[in-house]
Design a protein around this motif. Sequence first.
Motif, PDB file in Angstrom:
ATOM      1  N   ALA B  25       0.801  -1.218   0.000  1.00  0.00           N
ATOM      2  CA  ALA B  25       0.000   0.000   0.000  1.00  0.00           C
ATOM      3  C   ALA B  25       0.835   1.269   0.000  1.00  0.00           C
ATOM      4  CB  ALA B  25      -0.953  -0.014   1.193  1.00  0.00           C
ATOM      5  N   ILE B  26       2.071   1.199   0.405  1.00  0.00           N
ATOM      6  CA  ILE B  26       2.859   2.433   0.452  1.00  0.00           C
ATOM      7  C   ILE B  26       4.256   2.322  -0.143  1.00  0.00           C
ATOM      8  CG2 ILE B  26       1.730   3.482   2.449  1.00  0.00           C
ATOM      9  CD1 ILE B  26       4.251   2.424   4.032  1.00  0.00           C
ATOM     10  N   LYS B 217      -0.986  -8.602   1.345  1.00  0.00           N
ATOM     11  CA  LYS B 217      -1.046  -7.173   1.560  1.00  0.00           C
ATOM     12  C   LYS B 217      -2.495  -6.710   1.501  1.00  0.00           C
ATOM     13  CE  LYS B 217       3.381  -6.697   1.836  1.00  0.00           C
ATOM     14  NZ  LYS B 217       4.090  -6.056   2.980  1.00  0.00           N
ATOM     15  N   VAL B 218      -2.885  -5.846   2.414  1.00  0.00           N
ATOM     16  CA  VAL B 218      -4.191  -5.189   2.360  1.00  0.00           C
ATOM     17  C   VAL B 218      -3.945  -3.679   2.388  1.00  0.00           C
ATOM     18  CG1 VAL B 218      -5.456  -7.109   3.409  1.00  0.00           C
ATOM     19  CG2 VAL B 218      -4.473  -5.305   4.879  1.00  0.00           C
ATOM     20  N   ASN B 247       0.509  -2.110   5.978  1.00  0.00           N
ATOM     21  CA  ASN B 247       1.588  -1.141   5.731  1.00  0.00           C
ATOM     22  C   ASN B 247       1.210   0.295   6.099  1.00  0.00           C
ATOM     23  OD1 ASN B 247       2.320  -3.521   3.667  1.00  0.00           O
ATOM     24  ND2 ASN B 247       4.179  -2.443   4.287  1.00  0.00           N
ATOM     25  N   GLN B 248       0.485   0.431   7.204  1.00  0.00           N
ATOM     26  CA  GLN B 248       0.267   1.741   7.837  1.00  0.00           C
ATOM     27  C   GLN B 248      -0.701   2.678   7.144  1.00  0.00           C
ATOM     28  OE1 GLN B 248       4.069   3.672   8.974  1.00  0.00           O
ATOM     29  NE2 GLN B 248       5.065   1.867   8.138  1.00  0.00           N
ATOM     30  N   GLU B 271      -1.013  -6.744  10.425  1.00  0.00           N
ATOM     31  CA  GLU B 271       0.308  -6.118  10.578  1.00  0.00           C
ATOM     32  C   GLU B 271       0.250  -4.663  10.149  1.00  0.00           C
ATOM     33  OE1 GLU B 271       3.288  -8.543   8.779  1.00  0.00           O
ATOM     34  OE2 GLU B 271       4.637  -6.856   8.376  1.00  0.00           O
ATOM     35  N   GLU B 272       0.925  -3.801  10.900  1.00  0.00           N
ATOM     36  CA  GLU B 272       0.992  -2.361  10.610  1.00  0.00           C
ATOM     37  C   GLU B 272      -0.383  -1.795  10.242  1.00  0.00           C
ATOM     38  OE1 GLU B 272       4.259  -1.619   7.796  1.00  0.00           O
ATOM     39  OE2 GLU B 272       5.369  -0.994   9.569  1.00  0.00           O
ATOM     40  N   PRO B 273      -1.360  -1.947  11.140  1.00  0.00           N
ATOM     41  CA  PRO B 273      -2.693  -1.441  10.812  1.00  0.00           C
ATOM     42  C   PRO B 273      -2.753   0.078  10.717  1.00  0.00           C
ATOM     43  CG  PRO B 273      -2.585  -2.133  13.113  1.00  0.00           C
ATOM     44  CD  PRO B 273      -1.312  -2.582  12.468  1.00  0.00           C
TER      45      PRO B 273
END
Lengths: 433, 433
Positions: B25-26, B217-218, B247-248, B271-273
């Motif tokens: 996502a980033i 990945k979301v 990924n934040q 992970e990394e919400p």
Amino acid sequence: MTTITDVTVHDVRFPTAASGDGSDAINRGDYSATYVELSTDDGPTGAGFTFTNGRGNEITCAAVRALQHHLVARTVEEIAAEPVAFWRTLVADVQLRWLGPEKGVIHMATGALVNAVWDLRAKLAGQPMWRYLAELPTDELVASVDFRHITDALTADEAAAILDKGRDGLAGRLALLERDGFPSYTTSVGWLGYPDDKVRALTRAAYTDGWRAMKMKVGGPPADDLRRARIIRDEIGPDALLMMDANQVWDVDEAITNMTALAEVDPYWIEEPTHADDVLGHARIARAVTELTGGRCRVATGEVAANKVIFKQLLQAEAIGVMQIDACRVGGVDEVLAELLLAAKFGVPVCPHAGGVGLCEYVQHLAVFDFLRVGTSLTGRMVEYVDHLHEHFVDPVRTRGGRYLLPTAPGYSATMRPESIATYRFPDGPAWR
Amino acid sequence: MTTITDVTVHDVRFPTAASGDGSDAINRGDYSATYVELSTDDGPTGAGFTFTNGRGNEITCAAVRALQHHLVARTVEEIAAEPVAFWRTLVADVQLRWLGPEKGVIHMATGALVNAVWDLRAKLAGQPMWRYLAELPTDELVASVDFRHITDALTADEAAAILDKGRDGLAGRLALLERDGFPSYTTSVGWLGYPDDKVRALTRAAYTDGWRAMKMKVGGPPADDLRRARIIRDEIGPDALLMMDANQVWDVDEAITNMTALAEVDPYWIEEPTHADDVLGHARIARAVTELTGGRCRVATGEVAANKVIFKQLLQAEAIGVMQIDACRVGGVDEVLAELLLAAKFGVPVCPHAGGVGLCEYVQHLAVFDFLRVGTSLTGRMVEYVDHLHEHFVDPVRTRGGRYLLPTAPGYSATMRPESIATYRFPDGPAWR
């Protein structure tokens, strides 16, 4: 339309380490600027910088070079029309973000570039930055804030309400500042590198000059800290404010123990009592110090708080009673705006970090804007003042009787004198050759 | 005595961005290494690196150059005798600390240098890093940890007790790993840049190869995230583990909302919400997700957690159920050791972040050491595995049936093949010219 045609970065360093100026428990540096100039096809040059401590300034310069292509060939007007989109090109660059994210070298470089764009905007408007910001419509200010990751603490609607309310009585607050200037405090009296007699002499001189709030460095041997604190309290009497700054050297429990001893001299705040990233640690220290002093002493931090997410948490956890934004460690005016709004939402006064080189020049604008439009109170508000290196700026800060006078020149007061850049450019300027 | 005579840094970049490998996502990068070689007067070359995402790798290289004088002319033996003193020459350099502190570019460069010294130590001992660490006396391990700023969570005595206890049954645990290898999971199936059919095919292939834990990945459009998650769950059946990584990109409340929908596919962790610095935000999400799933799903983070103070707080706030140390974002083995001990103290399993380039090579050693001497359990422990770029290492990871096999070559498996360095060196290697 004004197009940014080129970005130039200068590595400018001032040899301050030798004199002990700016020395504290963890820093002893050559105050330096990663100095950015934005050339335009038509109109003024935008100036911005981030502050560093000497060695390593070439790293922030390299980071500016890695980011600067995001500005070239953009117009100031299109950036101003979509400020969050522009900000994200810098902070969410899909390759560079990994180097932070939003912290350290890459974020400091972002701040230099973003601030240079704001300097350009204010210069094009012919206004000092504080006035340019204070007169912007609420919707334009709100549109400058990237609310991602802070909506659990502050929404766009809440920000708009704060800024709208900030219009009430603005003229009266401005008249007050025009008459009296903005309150400040001095950190020039108690650097850790100074001997006792120098501390006493500087304190006495500062008091005579009108300063009624002074900050000393702590974090050395506890007995030395107390001895120096007594000297300053002795000179300033019981009514003036004495602040202390530990620059992160203490552990959480150590901070509580040391403040128990230092409470004797009635400190107004303890700054950076432990590691800057330790939100929960600061919260524990704040509870202890509040109890210890019946609320007379509070915890302050922020000069190395990396971004708005850290400040959000410091506020949510009730870890700070004073918020010390640094104008160029975070990602420029847009992020400072988010932080001022967060502080207003949580009712915590902002006392910006200054000193170094150029930080006083920057933050006076932010403090004035905060008073005029966001925080709207002077209670507990003071801008840090350090008497170093102002002579290198085209529009240096002016103080009178311990207060900053309102800047009047267009822009963000960040423009450095060309002869200073030439003399102190590292490593080829004559000061370093 | 072995003296470090020189430090060489190479900017090595692999052109991965074009293929969508590693896209989330980033991030979408050219996996790169700031690769450090320590020359010695007598004996092997020490190798270390930090991982970056492509552009900007020159910035971490510049940071290594700013720090490297702290190593030159030092002996490995004197560094090993006073590891905290050595570590602080890097992380508490009075001029460079301002650029972090202990975060971002300057800390990543520190990690590369510190890891290179450890690689040298293990090579001189003729042991793979995991064995070298596992066999160190408790007092030497404890002496490698800088407890400043973490004593409120972990004292040296507590660390020693954990490490002493870790001797019990060590031989049996080692025999288990020699027979079965170390559990891992794969992230190669669900990068955000992959189309659905590729996700399905990769998932099926991974399952066939023995993987029973897979991460996707979301953080894209929620409907897309759910559709892709259903594809994977459909392929792996109800018993295999499906992890998710945002990924934040989400805000705190957004994370809770999105996990409410994604709970349908029984995720094992999220992970990394949200923003990596948001300890309090992670804590709120953890409470919500626990309630939402009856404790079946937990929060994981760590790949961009800058230092041990962040991990300390994540543990203190009960914000994470899985701790994902990155071997080279933090300040090398010394700091990882502190983090493994903190995790053991708080009873949270460590599942190291890997992928990128060389991270799998690094973290296998840390996970094995953790199991042998610190955490002493495999419950909930898995090392991330990504099938990229291992061919560039002299001693690449080996896996069998979804498990890492024990590395046997001396050192930290960080040594890159000379021909890979020559080919991929930026900007002058043939791959980039």
